[in-house]
Design a protein around this motif. Structure first.
Motif, mmCIF file in Angstrom:
data_model
loop_
_atom_site.group_PDB
_atom_site.id
_atom_site.type_symbol
_atom_site.label_atom_id
_atom_site.label_comp_id
_atom_site.label_asym_id
_atom_site.label_seq_id
_atom_site.Cartn_x
_atom_site.Cartn_y
_atom_site.Cartn_z
ATOM 1 N N ILE A 68 11.937 -23.884 47.635
ATOM 2 C CA ILE A 68 12.232 -25.397 47.594
ATOM 3 C C ILE A 68 12.041 -26.117 48.860
ATOM 4 C CG2 ILE A 68 14.847 -25.026 48.238
ATOM 5 C CD1 ILE A 68 15.785 -27.382 46.420
ATOM 6 N N SER A 69 11.826 -27.123 48.907
ATOM 7 C CA SER A 69 11.274 -28.183 50.020
ATOM 8 C C SER A 69 12.682 -28.031 50.944
ATOM 9 C CB SER A 69 10.949 -29.339 49.626
ATOM 10 O OG SER A 69 10.727 -30.463 50.799
ATOM 11 N N ALA A 70 12.490 -28.257 52.273
ATOM 12 C CA ALA A 70 13.700 -28.292 53.365
ATOM 13 C C ALA A 70 13.937 -29.618 53.545
ATOM 14 C CB ALA A 70 13.249 -27.372 54.480
ATOM 15 N N ASP A 71 12.903 -30.571 53.151
ATOM 16 C CA ASP A 71 13.069 -32.033 53.518
ATOM 17 C C ASP A 71 14.512 -32.679 52.950
ATOM 18 O OD1 ASP A 71 12.676 -34.174 51.058
ATOM 19 O OD2 ASP A 71 11.781 -32.414 50.826
ATOM 20 N N TYR A 72 14.896 -33.780 53.562
ATOM 21 C CA TYR A 72 16.007 -34.407 53.269
ATOM 22 C C TYR A 72 16.252 -35.380 51.843
ATOM 23 C CZ TYR A 72 20.407 -37.192 54.518
ATOM 24 O OH TYR A 72 21.808 -37.613 54.515
ATOM 25 N N GLU A 73 15.237 -35.760 51.656
ATOM 26 C CA GLU A 73 15.044 -36.680 50.582
ATOM 27 C C GLU A 73 15.112 -36.012 49.178
ATOM 28 O OE1 GLU A 73 12.183 -40.516 48.736
ATOM 29 O OE2 GLU A 73 11.319 -39.181 50.269
ATOM 30 N N THR A 74 14.440 -34.840 48.924
ATOM 31 C CA THR A 74 14.501 -34.166 47.777
ATOM 32 C C THR A 74 14.945 -32.877 48.014
ATOM 33 O OG1 THR A 74 12.061 -33.435 47.650
ATOM 34 C CG2 THR A 74 12.634 -35.678 46.698
ATOM 35 N N GLY A 75 14.989 -32.324 48.985
ATOM 36 C CA GLY A 75 15.118 -30.899 49.174
ATOM 37 C C GLY A 75 16.368 -30.545 49.726
ATOM 38 N N LEU A 76 16.450 -29.248 50.431
ATOM 39 C CA LEU A 76 17.758 -28.395 50.829
ATOM 40 C C LEU A 76 18.381 -29.167 51.931
ATOM 41 C CD1 LEU A 76 18.680 -25.824 49.477
ATOM 42 C CD2 LEU A 76 17.690 -24.685 51.662
ATOM 43 N N ALA A 77 17.870 -29.879 52.967
ATOM 44 C CA ALA A 77 18.572 -30.543 54.113
ATOM 45 C C ALA A 77 19.457 -31.446 53.357
ATOM 46 C CB ALA A 77 17.821 -31.118 54.999
ATOM 47 N N GLY A 78 18.957 -32.407 52.332
ATOM 48 C CA GLY A 78 19.946 -33.590 51.790
ATOM 49 C C GLY A 78 20.784 -32.970 50.858
ATOM 50 N N ILE A 79 20.452 -31.658 49.968
ATOM 51 C CA ILE A 79 21.443 -31.067 49.216
ATOM 52 C C ILE A 79 22.589 -30.532 49.869
ATOM 53 C CG2 ILE A 79 21.766 -29.046 47.620
ATOM 54 C CD1 ILE A 79 18.944 -29.641 46.729
ATOM 55 N N GLY A 80 22.178 -29.852 51.037
ATOM 56 C CA GLY A 80 23.337 -29.396 51.899
ATOM 57 C C GLY A 80 24.191 -30.373 52.625
ATOM 58 N N THR A 81 23.714 -31.214 53.055
ATOM 59 C CA THR A 81 24.194 -32.464 53.883
ATOM 60 C C THR A 81 25.096 -33.149 52.605
ATOM 61 O OG1 THR A 81 22.648 -32.988 55.371
ATOM 62 C CG2 THR A 81 24.336 -34.511 55.028
ATOM 63 N N GLY A 82 24.809 -33.315 51.597
ATOM 64 C CA GLY A 82 25.463 -33.840 50.521
ATOM 65 C C GLY A 82 26.968 -32.928 50.174
ATOM 66 N N MET A 83 26.451 -31.636 49.987
ATOM 67 C CA MET A 83 27.479 -30.730 49.879
ATOM 68 C C MET A 83 28.672 -30.756 50.783
ATOM 69 S SD MET A 83 27.027 -29.339 46.819
ATOM 70 C CE MET A 83 25.818 -29.531 45.362
#
Length: 291
Positions: free
Chosen positions: A76-91
């Motif tokens: 999975i991409s690490a980016d904030y828009e569609t990937g892990l950085a954004g998912i993790g920040t949202g969680m």
């Protein structure tokens, strides 16, 4: 008073329409991400369930979270828009708001992937949505959760070092994201490098720029306009809070026949729903900071 009550009733009816549409279509969204995908939809439903005190949404929310976890994989991409950085920040946001609880090792795989993204992988630019400061947002969330986290500290120092080394070459369109990242980081850390960099960034005189140029990623929708005013007020004190209040009261009626294809947080139904919840209860306004 009747006018205010009628407006609130109308907004609540629109919220029911949005919730119904998201229940029908939310799990069909392919993207698990924060800005356009399932993570943003989950954030809407957690807020809406708390506002309505309706436990009937619980199963649906759990389905969304389960699907997000299933879609997270090694590539999975690490980016904030569609990937892990954004998912993790949202969680992390959901945990901060006591919407979600998790075991201590919940972020273990997130941390491994995001550490690699910062320390070893090539990165696109300095922007929030697909660049270095988006990675930084994830690690700020982790530092707030665990002030002693060595990984979070190392990654944030590394990011600020990269910014320092290239400060004179940061493109104009990415300067706001860099400034906002450093502004928030200095509030939760004592990194001396961060404080010095922030002073240098203040020489860019970003407040003199047009607000649309500062936050172009937010677009020209009603949602984008109001979030832009909020961000402008948060970072540059350029927008008076009463202007945000007025804008929230002037949200246009929802036209479901022209509803966006997007279901997400920025330009989709989840964002439109959260705007209406914020109009009813401005304690919910903090979700805008995710964008």
């Amino acid at each position: 008073m009747d006018m205010i009550n009628n407006q609130s009733t109308n907004i609540e009816l629109q919220l029911q329409q949005i919730a119904n549409m998201l229940i029908l279509n939310g799990t069909l969204v392919e993207c698990p991400g924060l800005i356009h995908g399932k993570t943003g939809i989950a954030i809407f439903f957690f807020h809406y369930a708390r506002y309505t005190n309706n436990g009937l949404f619980d199963d649906y929310i759990l389905d969304l979270i389960g699907e997000i976890q299933t879609q997270i994989h090694n590539n999975i991409s690490a980016d904030y828009e569609t990937g892990l950085a954004g998912i993790g920040t949202g969680m992390g946001y959901l945990m901060d708001k006591d919407f979600l609880s998790a075991d201590e090792d919940f972020f273990e795989d997130f941390d491994k992937r995001m550490y690699r993204a910062v320390m070893y992988d090539p990165w696109e630019n300095y922007s929030l949505y697909d660049g270095l400061t988006g990675f930084g947002r994830y690690w700020m969330m982790r530092l707030r959760q665990q002030a002693s986290s060595r990984q979070a500290q190392d990654c944030l120092v590394h990011i600020t070092r990269l910014i320092e080394e290239n400060l004179l070459n940061i493109p104009v369109q990415e300067k706001t994201d860099v400034y906002c990242f450093l502004y928030d980081l200095q509030k939760i850390s004592d990194f001396e490098i961060c404080i010095g960099l922030l002073k240098k960034c203040q020489e860019w005189d970003l407040p003199s720029a047009d607000v649309y140029k500062r936050f172009p990623r937010l677009g020209y929708s009603t949602t984008g306009k109001i979030i832009r005013q909020y961000q402008d007020s948060h970072y540059f004190n350029c927008t008076q809070p009463d202007k945000i209040n007025i804008a929230l009261k002037e949200i246009p009626d929802l036209d479901m026949e022209k509803s966006p294809l997007s279901m997400g947080l920025l330009s989709g139904l989840a964002g439109k729903g959260l705007l209406r919840l914020t109009a009813l209860n401005q304690k919910i306004i903090t979700w805008m900071h995710l964008l």
